[in-house]
Design a protein around this motif. Structure first.
Motif, PDB file in Angstrom:
ATOM      1  N   LYS A 166       0.829  -1.202   0.000  1.00 45.06           N
ATOM      2  CA  LYS A 166       0.000   0.000   0.000  1.00 45.06           C
ATOM      3  C   LYS A 166       0.868   1.259   0.000  1.00 45.06           C
ATOM      4  O   LYS A 166       0.566   2.233  -0.694  1.00 45.06           O
ATOM      5  N   VAL A 167       1.957   1.233   0.768  1.00 51.18           N
ATOM      6  CA  VAL A 167       2.877   2.374   0.803  1.00 51.18           C
ATOM      7  C   VAL A 167       3.479   2.602  -0.576  1.00 51.18           C
ATOM      8  O   VAL A 167       3.595   3.740  -1.039  1.00 51.18           O
ATOM      9  N   LYS A 168       3.830   1.518  -1.249  1.00 49.61           N
ATOM     10  CA  LYS A 168       4.413   1.637  -2.599  1.00 49.61           C
ATOM     11  C   LYS A 168       3.419   2.284  -3.564  1.00 49.61           C
ATOM     12  O   LYS A 168       3.784   3.188  -4.327  1.00 49.61           O
ATOM     13  N   GLU A 169       2.148   1.846  -3.524  1.00 50.80           N
ATOM     14  CA  GLU A 169       1.120   2.418  -4.394  1.00 50.80           C
ATOM     15  C   GLU A 169       0.945   3.917  -4.133  1.00 50.80           C
ATOM     16  O   GLU A 169       0.920   4.720  -5.064  1.00 50.80           O
ATOM     17  N   TYR A 170       0.814   4.282  -2.878  1.00 50.00           N
ATOM     18  CA  TYR A 170       0.600   5.689  -2.523  1.00 50.00           C
ATOM     19  C   TYR A 170       1.829   6.539  -2.837  1.00 50.00           C
ATOM     20  O   TYR A 170       1.700   7.705  -3.209  1.00 50.00           O
ATOM     21  N   THR A 171       3.015   5.970  -2.695  1.00 54.40           N
ATOM     22  CA  THR A 171       4.236   6.715  -3.010  1.00 54.40           C
ATOM     23  C   THR A 171       4.335   6.970  -4.504  1.00 54.40           C
ATOM     24  O   THR A 171       4.741   8.055  -4.930  1.00 54.40           O
ATOM     25  N   GLU A 172       3.949   5.987  -5.315  1.00 52.52           N
ATOM     26  CA  GLU A 172       3.959   6.198  -6.766  1.00 52.52           C
ATOM     27  C   GLU A 172       2.985   7.307  -7.156  1.00 52.52           C
ATOM     28  O   GLU A 172       3.298   8.136  -8.010  1.00 52.52           O
ATOM     29  N   LYS A 173       1.815   7.320  -6.523  1.00 52.77           N
ATOM     30  CA  LYS A 173       0.842   8.393  -6.778  1.00 52.77           C
ATOM     31  C   LYS A 173       1.409   9.744  -6.326  1.00 52.77           C
ATOM     32  O   LYS A 173       1.266  10.758  -7.014  1.00 52.77           O
ATOM     33  N   ALA A 174       2.090   9.755  -5.176  1.00 53.91           N
ATOM     34  CA  ALA A 174       2.686  10.991  -4.668  1.00 53.91           C
ATOM     35  C   ALA A 174       3.775  11.498  -5.604  1.00 53.91           C
ATOM     36  O   ALA A 174       3.920  12.714  -5.795  1.00 53.91           O
ATOM     37  N   LEU A 175       4.537  10.592  -6.199  1.00 50.79           N
ATOM     38  CA  LEU A 175       5.568  11.002  -7.159  1.00 50.79           C
ATOM     39  C   LEU A 175       4.936  11.651  -8.386  1.00 50.79           C
ATOM     40  O   LEU A 175       5.446  12.652  -8.896  1.00 50.79           O
ATOM     41  N   GLU A 176       3.810  11.113  -8.849  1.00 49.95           N
ATOM     42  CA  GLU A 176       3.091  11.736  -9.961  1.00 49.95           C
ATOM     43  C   GLU A 176       2.604  13.136  -9.580  1.00 49.95           C
ATOM     44  O   GLU A 176       2.665  14.065 -10.389  1.00 49.95           O
ATOM     45  N   VAL A 177       2.153  13.278  -8.339  1.00 47.93           N
ATOM     46  CA  VAL A 177       1.644  14.569  -7.875  1.00 47.93           C
ATOM     47  C   VAL A 177       2.745  15.618  -7.884  1.00 47.93           C
ATOM     48  O   VAL A 177       2.540  16.737  -8.377  1.00 47.93           O
ATOM     49  N   VAL A 178       3.931  15.296  -7.350  1.00 54.17           N
ATOM     50  CA  VAL A 178       5.000  16.309  -7.301  1.00 54.17           C
ATOM     51  C   VAL A 178       5.555  16.601  -8.694  1.00 54.17           C
ATOM     52  O   VAL A 178       6.039  17.703  -8.940  1.00 54.17           O
ATOM     53  N   ILE A 179       5.439  15.641  -9.618  1.00 54.86           N
ATOM     54  CA  ILE A 179       5.810  15.931 -11.010  1.00 54.86           C
ATOM     55  C   ILE A 179       4.786  16.886 -11.608  1.00 54.86           C
ATOM     56  O   ILE A 179       5.148  17.870 -12.265  1.00 54.86           O
ATOM     57  N   ASN A 180       3.490  16.620 -11.384  1.00 55.08           N
ATOM     58  CA  ASN A 180       2.433  17.519 -11.883  1.00 55.08           C
ATOM     59  C   ASN A 180       2.524  18.906 -11.255  1.00 55.08           C
ATOM     60  O   ASN A 180       2.171  19.898 -11.875  1.00 55.08           O
ATOM     61  N   LEU A 181       3.004  18.955 -10.026  1.00 53.73           N
ATOM     62  CA  LEU A 181       3.163  20.221  -9.318  1.00 53.73           C
ATOM     63  C   LEU A 181       4.295  21.060  -9.914  1.00 53.73           C
ATOM     64  O   LEU A 181       4.323  22.270  -9.770  1.00 53.73           O
TER      65      LEU A 181
END
Length: 130
Positions: A87-102
């Motif tokens: 679950k941490v891996k899934e959420y971290t991948e989503k968080a990485l997409e967010v900071v790229i979009n940011l």
């Protein structure tokens, strides 16, 4: 009718390090994060990753690296202690997409560390992020 004046001074340690250790956040960082995430319900992991990368940017580390397990513990210590690594891996991948979009993160790569061979993440931060 006496006038009194109170002078408040910061400790010299704070005064000396305020220009080098201070993290400057944009005024609308939360709004921008919500837009990048695509929902008002931004995960705590995304916020922690954003704050970690902003700290590295303020220290002028434009290509920081961190061991993958260390990153997981940094963003979701409670879940890692509960052995919820998937679950941490899934959420971290989503968080990485967010900071790229940011616009904070330009790219990242996962590679083996030279000494131990364990996976580490190498970030490439946007120097012009405001």
């Amino acid at each position: 009718y006496k006038k009194t004046e109170t002078v408040i001074l910061l400790n010299p340690i704070f005064r000396r390090q305020i220009d080098s250790k201070f993290i400057l956040y944009p005024n609308d960082i939360n709004k921008r994060t919500i837009i990048a995430y695509g929902s008002h319900n931004v995960s705590d992991i995304a916020m922690r990753l954003r704050d970690y990368l902003l700290k590295e940017l303020s220290l002028k580390h434009y290509e920081p690296d961190i061991m993958l397990d260390r990153l997981y513990y940094l963003v979701a210590e409670k879940w890692m202690r509960e052995s919820r690594k998937k679950k941490v891996k899934e959420y971290t991948e989503k968080a990485l997409e967010v900071v790229i979009n940011l616009g904070l993160l330009e790219s990242y790569k996962i590679e083996p560390a030279k000494t131990t061979g364990e996976p580490k993440v190498v970030f490439k931060l946007n120097k012009d992020f405001e």
